[in-house]
Design a protein around this motif. Structure first.
Motif, PDB file in Angstrom:
ATOM      1  N   GLY A   1     -20.260 -12.760  -3.068  1.00 37.37           N
ATOM      2  CA  GLY A   1     -19.898 -13.841  -2.163  1.00 37.37           C
ATOM      3  C   GLY A   1     -18.418 -14.187  -2.128  1.00 37.37           C
ATOM      4  N   ARG A   2     -17.573 -13.323  -2.670  1.00 39.40           N
ATOM      5  CA  ARG A   2     -16.127 -13.568  -2.665  1.00 39.40           C
ATOM      6  C   ARG A   2     -15.504 -13.168  -1.329  1.00 39.40           C
ATOM      7  N   LEU A   3     -16.118 -12.206  -0.642  1.00 44.38           N
ATOM      8  CA  LEU A   3     -15.649 -11.747   0.664  1.00 44.38           C
ATOM      9  C   LEU A   3     -16.829 -11.676   1.613  1.00 44.38           C
ATOM     10  N   SER A   4     -16.595 -11.980   2.875  1.00 41.35           N
ATOM     11  CA  SER A   4     -17.622 -11.747   3.895  1.00 41.35           C
ATOM     12  C   SER A   4     -17.614 -10.254   4.225  1.00 41.35           C
ATOM     13  N   LEU A   5     -18.618  -9.810   4.962  1.00 43.15           N
ATOM     14  CA  LEU A   5     -18.668  -8.396   5.357  1.00 43.15           C
ATOM     15  C   LEU A   5     -17.446  -8.034   6.193  1.00 43.15           C
ATOM     16  N   LEU A   6     -17.060  -8.911   7.108  1.00 40.71           N
ATOM     17  CA  LEU A   6     -15.898  -8.642   7.951  1.00 40.71           C
ATOM     18  C   LEU A   6     -14.619  -8.565   7.106  1.00 40.71           C
ATOM     19  N   GLN A   7     -14.488  -9.441   6.127  1.00 34.40           N
ATOM     20  CA  GLN A   7     -13.322  -9.398   5.253  1.00 34.40           C
ATOM     21  C   GLN A   7     -13.325  -8.125   4.409  1.00 34.40           C
ATOM     22  N   ALA A   8     -14.488  -7.728   3.903  1.00 28.28           N
ATOM     23  CA  ALA A   8     -14.569  -6.496   3.115  1.00 28.28           C
ATOM     24  C   ALA A   8     -14.152  -5.295   3.957  1.00 28.28           C
ATOM     25  N   GLU A   9     -14.589  -5.255   5.211  1.00 25.42           N
ATOM     26  CA  GLU A   9     -14.186  -4.165   6.091  1.00 25.42           C
ATOM     27  C   GLU A   9     -12.691  -4.216   6.376  1.00 25.42           C
ATOM     28  N   SER A  10     -12.126  -5.420   6.440  1.00 25.56           N
ATOM     29  CA  SER A  10     -10.693  -5.535   6.722  1.00 25.56           C
ATOM     30  C   SER A  10      -9.846  -5.026   5.558  1.00 25.56           C
ATOM     31  N   VAL A  11     -10.395  -5.022   4.327  1.00 27.72           N
ATOM     32  CA  VAL A  11      -9.666  -4.461   3.184  1.00 27.72           C
ATOM     33  C   VAL A  11      -9.414  -2.982   3.438  1.00 27.72           C
ATOM     34  N   ALA A  12     -10.457  -2.258   3.846  1.00 26.73           N
ATOM     35  CA  ALA A  12     -10.299  -0.823   4.149  1.00 26.73           C
ATOM     36  C   ALA A  12      -9.343  -0.621   5.308  1.00 26.73           C
ATOM     37  N   GLU A  13      -9.445  -1.472   6.330  1.00 27.26           N
ATOM     38  CA  GLU A  13      -8.540  -1.353   7.477  1.00 27.26           C
ATOM     39  C   GLU A  13      -7.092  -1.612   7.073  1.00 27.26           C
ATOM     40  N   LEU A  14      -6.883  -2.576   6.195  1.00 28.02           N
ATOM     41  CA  LEU A  14      -5.527  -2.884   5.736  1.00 28.02           C
ATOM     42  C   LEU A  14      -4.943  -1.703   4.955  1.00 28.02           C
ATOM     43  N   ILE A  15      -5.751  -1.115   4.094  1.00 29.58           N
ATOM     44  CA  ILE A  15      -5.283   0.025   3.296  1.00 29.58           C
ATOM     45  C   ILE A  15      -4.969   1.218   4.193  1.00 29.58           C
ATOM     46  N   ASP A  16      -5.810   1.468   5.203  1.00 31.27           N
ATOM     47  CA  ASP A  16      -5.640   2.640   6.070  1.00 31.27           C
ATOM     48  C   ASP A  16      -4.740   2.398   7.272  1.00 31.27           C
ATOM     49  N   SER A  17      -4.307   1.159   7.507  1.00 32.89           N
ATOM     50  CA  SER A  17      -3.526   0.861   8.717  1.00 32.89           C
ATOM     51  C   SER A  17      -2.202   1.607   8.714  1.00 32.89           C
ATOM     52  N   ARG A  18      -1.800   2.034   9.896  1.00 31.14           N
ATOM     53  CA  ARG A  18      -0.569   2.818  10.030  1.00 31.14           C
ATOM     54  C   ARG A  18       0.556   2.031  10.690  1.00 31.14           C
ATOM     55  N   GLY A  19       0.220   1.088  11.516  1.00 29.84           N
ATOM     56  CA  GLY A  19       1.254   0.349  12.224  1.00 29.84           C
ATOM     57  C   GLY A  19       1.288  -1.117  11.834  1.00 29.84           C
ATOM     58  N   LYS A  20       2.365  -1.765  12.239  1.00 25.25           N
ATOM     59  CA  LYS A  20       2.561  -3.177  11.930  1.00 25.25           C
ATOM     60  C   LYS A  20       1.455  -4.043  12.523  1.00 25.25           C
ATOM     61  N   TRP A  21       1.054  -3.765  13.772  1.00 27.41           N
ATOM     62  CA  TRP A  21       0.027  -4.565  14.422  1.00 27.41           C
ATOM     63  C   TRP A  21      -1.302  -4.434  13.691  1.00 27.41           C
ATOM     64  N   ALA A  22      -1.657  -3.208  13.304  1.00 27.48           N
ATOM     65  CA  ALA A  22      -2.927  -2.970  12.612  1.00 27.48           C
ATOM     66  C   ALA A  22      -2.943  -3.680  11.261  1.00 27.48           C
ATOM     67  N   ARG A  23      -1.812  -3.634  10.549  1.00 26.91           N
ATOM     68  CA  ARG A  23      -1.728  -4.337   9.263  1.00 26.91           C
ATOM     69  C   ARG A  23      -1.881  -5.829   9.455  1.00 26.91           C
ATOM     70  N   ARG A  24      -1.186  -6.375  10.448  1.00 27.21           N
ATOM     71  CA  ARG A  24      -1.232  -7.813  10.710  1.00 27.21           C
ATOM     72  C   ARG A  24      -2.647  -8.253  11.083  1.00 27.21           C
ATOM     73  N   ASN A  25      -3.326  -7.453  11.912  1.00 26.27           N
ATOM     74  CA  ASN A  25      -4.686  -7.782  12.333  1.00 26.27           C
ATOM     75  C   ASN A  25      -5.644  -7.780  11.135  1.00 26.27           C
ATOM     76  N   ALA A  26      -5.588  -6.729  10.313  1.00 25.26           N
ATOM     77  CA  ALA A  26      -6.473  -6.645   9.145  1.00 25.26           C
ATOM     78  C   ALA A  26      -6.187  -7.779   8.161  1.00 25.26           C
ATOM     79  N   LEU A  27      -4.925  -8.076   7.953  1.00 25.51           N
ATOM     80  CA  LEU A  27      -4.562  -9.147   7.025  1.00 25.51           C
ATOM     81  C   LEU A  27      -4.997 -10.503   7.543  1.00 25.51           C
ATOM     82  N   SER A  28      -4.942 -10.712   8.859  1.00 23.63           N
ATOM     83  CA  SER A  28      -5.350 -12.013   9.404  1.00 23.63           C
ATOM     84  C   SER A  28      -6.837 -12.243   9.165  1.00 23.63           C
TER      85      SER A  28
END
Length: 172
Positions: A115-142
């Motif tokens: 219960g520390r992360l929601s499913l969407l937040q857990a998925e955003s961790v992978a997106e943040l790690i794999d993101s290539r551009g500034k926009w993708a990083r910002r979106n995953a981090l938000s």
């Protein structure tokens, strides 16, 4: 347990441990301030040794006690020198103490399960790690940092508020 730093050589290599029993597994290998007296979320200088007592590395150890950790479980991070062979040897020594290797993404899965992360937040961790551009990083981090899935929960609550009375009417 898992090596959490990227592969290759570097100044620092990090090994993460999570779950019950990490203190008892670390106890015979740790030379430094007694583990129960370590401050949470603070780095402490010490040494990690082999089972025979020979020094493996001088490290910084960070303890995180449940539920105040990434996974919601007891955790430890060993900040070692970043030699891949050394990190493998330290991990192998930890495994000999009953710690098992972590699966890819297991720490984030445990955070979701506890219960520390929601499913969407857990998925955003992978997106943040794999993101290539500034926009993708910002979106995953938000999503990760700013509770970006609140709209999903609000939508589900609204749907349930409509559905529950309809289902009750259908049953009666």
């Amino acid at each position: 347990g898992a090596i959490s730093s990227p592969p290759g050589r570097g100044a620092i290599g990090i090994i993460r441990l999570s779950g019950p029993g990490i203190e008892s597994a670390l106890h015979p290998l740790w030379r430094g301030r007694p583990l129960p007296r370590l401050l949470d979320r603070a780095l402490t200088l010490g040494r990690i040794v082999r089972s025979d007592g020979g020094i493996l590395d001088e490290i910084l150890l960070a303890r995180f006690r449940a539920p105040n950790s990434y996974t919601g479980e007891d955790m430890a991070e060993l900040h070692c020198h970043g030699n891949p062979g050394l990190l493998s040897e330290i991990l192998k020594t930890l495994l000999s103490q009953g710690i098992r290797p972590a699966e890819p993404g297991e720490f984030t899965y445990r955070a979701f399960r506890n219960g520390r992360l929601s499913l969407l937040q857990a998925e955003s961790v992978a997106e943040l790690i794999d993101s290539r551009g500034k926009w993708a990083r910002r979106n995953a981090l938000s999503v990760l940092a700013e509770d970006g899935d609140a709209w999903v929960r609000e939508l589900l609550d609204a749907i349930l508020a409509i559905w529950v009375p309809v289902e009750a009417d259908l049953e009666f």
